[in-house]
Design a protein around this motif. Structure first.
Motif, short mmCIF file in Angstrom:
data_model
loop_
_atom_site.label_atom_id
_atom_site.label_comp_id
_atom_site.label_asym_id
_atom_site.label_seq_id
_atom_site.Cartn_x
_atom_site.Cartn_y
_atom_site.Cartn_z
N THR A 1 -36.69 69.08 -68.34
CA THR A 1 -37.46 68.39 -67.31
C THR A 1 -36.58 68.06 -66.09
OG1 THR A 1 -37.07 66.29 -68.48
CG2 THR A 1 -39.16 67.43 -68.90
N ASN A 2 -35.45 68.77 -66.01
CA ASN A 2 -34.54 68.65 -64.87
C ASN A 2 -33.96 67.25 -64.67
OD1 ASN A 2 -34.60 71.39 -63.91
ND2 ASN A 2 -36.70 71.00 -63.22
N GLN A 3 -33.83 66.50 -65.73
CA GLN A 3 -33.15 65.20 -65.69
C GLN A 3 -31.72 65.43 -66.20
OE1 GLN A 3 -35.81 61.89 -67.27
NE2 GLN A 3 -37.04 63.68 -67.87
N LEU A 4 -30.90 66.03 -65.34
CA LEU A 4 -29.62 66.56 -65.81
C LEU A 4 -28.61 65.47 -66.16
CD1 LEU A 4 -29.23 69.67 -63.47
CD2 LEU A 4 -30.34 69.46 -65.71
N LEU B 1 -24.39 71.24 -73.56
CA LEU B 1 -23.75 70.39 -72.56
C LEU B 1 -23.07 71.25 -71.49
CD1 LEU B 1 -22.70 67.74 -71.37
CD2 LEU B 1 -20.85 67.80 -73.08
N ALA B 2 -22.41 72.31 -71.93
CA ALA B 2 -21.77 73.21 -70.97
C ALA B 2 -22.81 73.80 -70.01
CB ALA B 2 -21.04 74.34 -71.71
N GLY B 3 -23.98 74.13 -70.54
CA GLY B 3 -25.03 74.67 -69.69
C GLY B 3 -25.52 73.67 -68.66
N VAL B 4 -25.65 72.41 -69.06
CA VAL B 4 -26.08 71.37 -68.13
C VAL B 4 -25.03 71.16 -67.04
CG1 VAL B 4 -26.45 68.87 -67.92
CG2 VAL B 4 -27.63 70.17 -69.72
N ARG C 1 -22.94 73.33 -65.89
CA ARG C 1 -23.01 74.46 -64.97
C ARG C 1 -24.12 74.23 -63.94
NH1 ARG C 1 -22.58 77.68 -69.69
NH2 ARG C 1 -20.51 78.64 -69.92
N ARG C 2 -25.27 73.79 -64.44
CA ARG C 2 -26.39 73.54 -63.54
C ARG C 2 -26.05 72.44 -62.53
NH1 ARG C 2 -31.57 72.73 -67.29
NH2 ARG C 2 -32.53 72.29 -65.24
N ARG C 3 -25.23 71.51 -62.94
CA ARG C 3 -24.83 70.43 -62.03
C ARG C 3 -23.63 70.83 -61.17
NH1 ARG C 3 -23.89 64.82 -64.57
NH2 ARG C 3 -24.05 64.31 -62.34
N GLU D 1 -20.63 71.14 -62.08
CA GLU D 1 -19.44 70.40 -62.49
C GLU D 1 -18.76 71.22 -63.58
OE1 GLU D 1 -20.43 66.42 -63.58
OE2 GLU D 1 -21.36 65.97 -61.63
N THR D 2 -17.91 72.13 -63.17
CA THR D 2 -17.42 73.18 -64.07
C THR D 2 -16.06 72.91 -64.69
OG1 THR D 2 -16.49 74.36 -62.16
CG2 THR D 2 -18.74 74.94 -62.84
N ALA D 3 -15.47 71.76 -64.46
CA ALA D 3 -14.11 71.50 -64.94
C ALA D 3 -14.00 71.63 -66.46
CB ALA D 3 -13.64 70.12 -64.50
N GLU D 4 -15.03 71.19 -67.17
CA GLU D 4 -14.99 71.20 -68.64
C GLU D 4 -15.67 72.42 -69.25
OE1 GLU D 4 -15.94 67.41 -70.78
OE2 GLU D 4 -16.63 66.81 -68.77
N VAL D 5 -16.33 73.19 -68.44
CA VAL D 5 -17.23 74.20 -68.99
C VAL D 5 -16.52 75.20 -69.90
CG1 VAL D 5 -18.68 76.18 -68.39
CG2 VAL D 5 -18.98 74.00 -67.21
N ASP D 6 -15.39 75.74 -69.44
CA ASP D 6 -14.68 76.75 -70.25
C ASP D 6 -14.23 76.17 -71.58
OD1 ASP D 6 -15.08 78.66 -68.34
OD2 ASP D 6 -13.07 78.51 -67.47
N THR D 7 -13.69 74.95 -71.54
CA THR D 7 -13.23 74.32 -72.79
C THR D 7 -14.40 74.08 -73.73
OG1 THR D 7 -11.38 73.24 -71.66
CG2 THR D 7 -12.09 72.30 -73.77
N LEU D 8 -15.48 73.53 -73.19
CA LEU D 8 -16.66 73.27 -74.02
C LEU D 8 -17.21 74.56 -74.61
CD1 LEU D 8 -18.51 70.70 -71.73
CD2 LEU D 8 -17.55 70.21 -73.99
N THR D 9 -17.25 75.60 -73.82
CA THR D 9 -17.79 76.89 -74.28
C THR D 9 -16.92 77.48 -75.39
OG1 THR D 9 -18.75 77.33 -72.10
CG2 THR D 9 -18.43 79.22 -73.57
N ASN D 10 -15.61 77.45 -75.19
CA ASN D 10 -14.71 78.00 -76.20
C ASN D 10 -14.79 77.23 -77.52
OD1 ASN D 10 -13.77 80.01 -74.49
ND2 ASN D 10 -12.07 78.76 -73.71
N LEU D 11 -14.86 75.89 -77.44
CA LEU D 11 -14.97 75.07 -78.65
C LEU D 11 -16.30 75.34 -79.35
CD1 LEU D 11 -13.53 71.67 -77.38
CD2 LEU D 11 -12.52 73.16 -79.12
N ALA D 12 -17.36 75.50 -78.55
CA ALA D 12 -18.68 75.78 -79.14
C ALA D 12 -18.67 77.13 -79.85
CB ALA D 12 -19.75 75.75 -78.05
#
Length: 403
Positions: free
Chosen positions: A305-308, A332-335, A337-339, A341-352
């Motif tokens: 519902t776009n409440q990121l 969370l990584a997907g959210v 990205r949409r915002r 705010e990519t600083a954590e995205v790679d780490t979150l993705t790799n851990l996932a």
């Protein structure tokens, strides 16, 4: 002429001699009594052993009972009597016998562990198995098998919070078995191919038990094997793998059961039904806030519902309750990205991705005890990266790598 003093002395000496003789007789009698009892017990023990060899359970019962009449605290006598009772089908008496050993007796804990297995199996008294495990742990918290069986029971009945609490306690005591780490990683996606059968068996012992009913229904609905022919009559209809009759019945009986709600929420999320997810979340009880899955479902709803911001907060709350929930981390990584705010995205993705891969490999094992050293090291590495130092240290200590 004999003086009064001489007469007094003679009387005293006579009294002392009498007392001394009486004491000798008393202690002699006591020594004879102990020796006689020991001989009698030795005779009864031989008689019990011979009755066991001949499989004469009536004779074994009679001799063990006679032995207990002499010494009610003798652990061997209780074990012989329990064996006779079990062989004669008197499981209630067998359970009493195994539970009657003195807690200071070295045979007590092995007897109680045997009783746990009987309660879970042929006696079909799983709730008594739980109580017995708790008794064992109260006697000696380091008995690994008791923690293991408790963990198995809570996992099999989908009591996730109790399961996680038990595992964490086991790790604190350095008494964790390999499957404990598997259950911890799989807490949000527990699956057992025999979950339907086991809970059906246990349900016979307590037909109104909510945990047994719900777990049975969920395992069936998720496609657990039933090892039976497809249902063709009213009694067996709806008990084929993948069918939902039982889970809909449980939904009617237990409308706020967190496992039932989680099942239907997962189905609605998979189908993309935003409105249904919203309605189900509104019915969740307070204790759902202690379950990572509900925060993940909430995160999905807010993201849909776009409440990121709300979605991010929900996913982070999910990971507080279960750091191994790779689905929450991936979403969370997907959210983020949409915002943008990519600083954590790679780490979150790799851990996932690592969490997902470990889950896949664990679920593919014939049983959770068969974790290889290599797989255990990867679980330890993931735990370390997630900040779960106690788990990482416990695994490494168990495979002699050091903390």
């Amino acid at each position: 002429m004999v003086s009064k003093l001489d007469r007094s002395t003679k009387v005293t000496l006579c009294v002392l001699a009498l007392v001394s003789g009486t004491a000798v007789s008393y202690w002699g009698y006591q020594a004879w009594k102990v020796q006689s009892l020991a001989r009698h017990e030795a005779t009864l023990r031989r008689a019990c052993e011979q009755a066991m060899k001949r499989e004469n359970w009536d004779e074994l019962e009679a001799n063990a009972t006679a032995w207990l009449d002499l010494d009610n605290s003798n652990g061997f006598a209780w074990l012989f009597l329990g064996e006779a009772a079990q062989r004669k089908g008197d499981f209630e008496r067998a359970a009493v016998c195994l539970g009657s050993l003195d807690e200071s007796d070295p045979k007590c804990l092995p007897a109680l562990l045997e009783l746990v297995e009987m309660y879970l199996g042929k006696f079909n008294r799983p709730l008594d198995a739980v109580k017995t495990c708790q008794r064992i742990i109260a006697i000696d918290p380091n008995v690994t098998k008791a923690h293991q069986r408790l963990t198995f029971f809570y996992a099999m009945t989908l009591q996730r919070r109790e399961m996680i609490r038990t595992i964490r306690r086991t790790i604190e005591l350095s008494a964790a078995e390999p499957e404990a780490y598997a259950y911890l990683l799989l807490a949000s996606s527990l699956r057992f191919s025999n979950g339907y059968q086991v809970n059906t068996h246990w349900l016979a012992s307590d037909p109104q038990n909510e945990h047994f009913q719900v777990a049975r229904a969920i395992f069936l609905a998720k496609g657990a094997h039933t090892d039976q022919a497809p249902g063709t009559d009213d009694e067996t209809a709806g008990t084929n793998p993948g069918e939902h009759r039982l889970i809909h019945e449980c939904r009617e009986k237990f409308p706020v059961n967190v496992e039932i709600l989680a099942f239907f929420l997962a189905s609605e999320v998979e189908a993309g039904n935003v409105e249904n997810v919203e309605n189900l979340l509104a019915t969740a009880p307070e204790n759902a806030e202690l379950d990572s899955r509900f925060w993940r479902f909430k995160g999905w709803y807010h993201a849909a519902t776009n409440q990121l911001v709300e979605a991010e907060n929900a996913y982070r709350e999910s990971l507080k309750w279960d750091p191994y929930d790779w689905r929450s981390r991936h979403q969370l990584a997907g959210v983020l990205r949409r915002r943008q705010e990519t600083a954590e995205v790679d780490t979150l993705t790799n851990l996932a991705l690592e969490g997902k891969q470990l889950e896949t490999e664990l679920l593919a094992l014939p049983n959770t005890a068969e974790i290889s050293v290599g797989l255990a090291r990867r679980i330890a590495a993931l735990a370390e990266r997630l900040g779960d130092t106690p788990v990482a240290a416990s695994i490494r200590a168990s495979i002699d790598e050091g903390p």
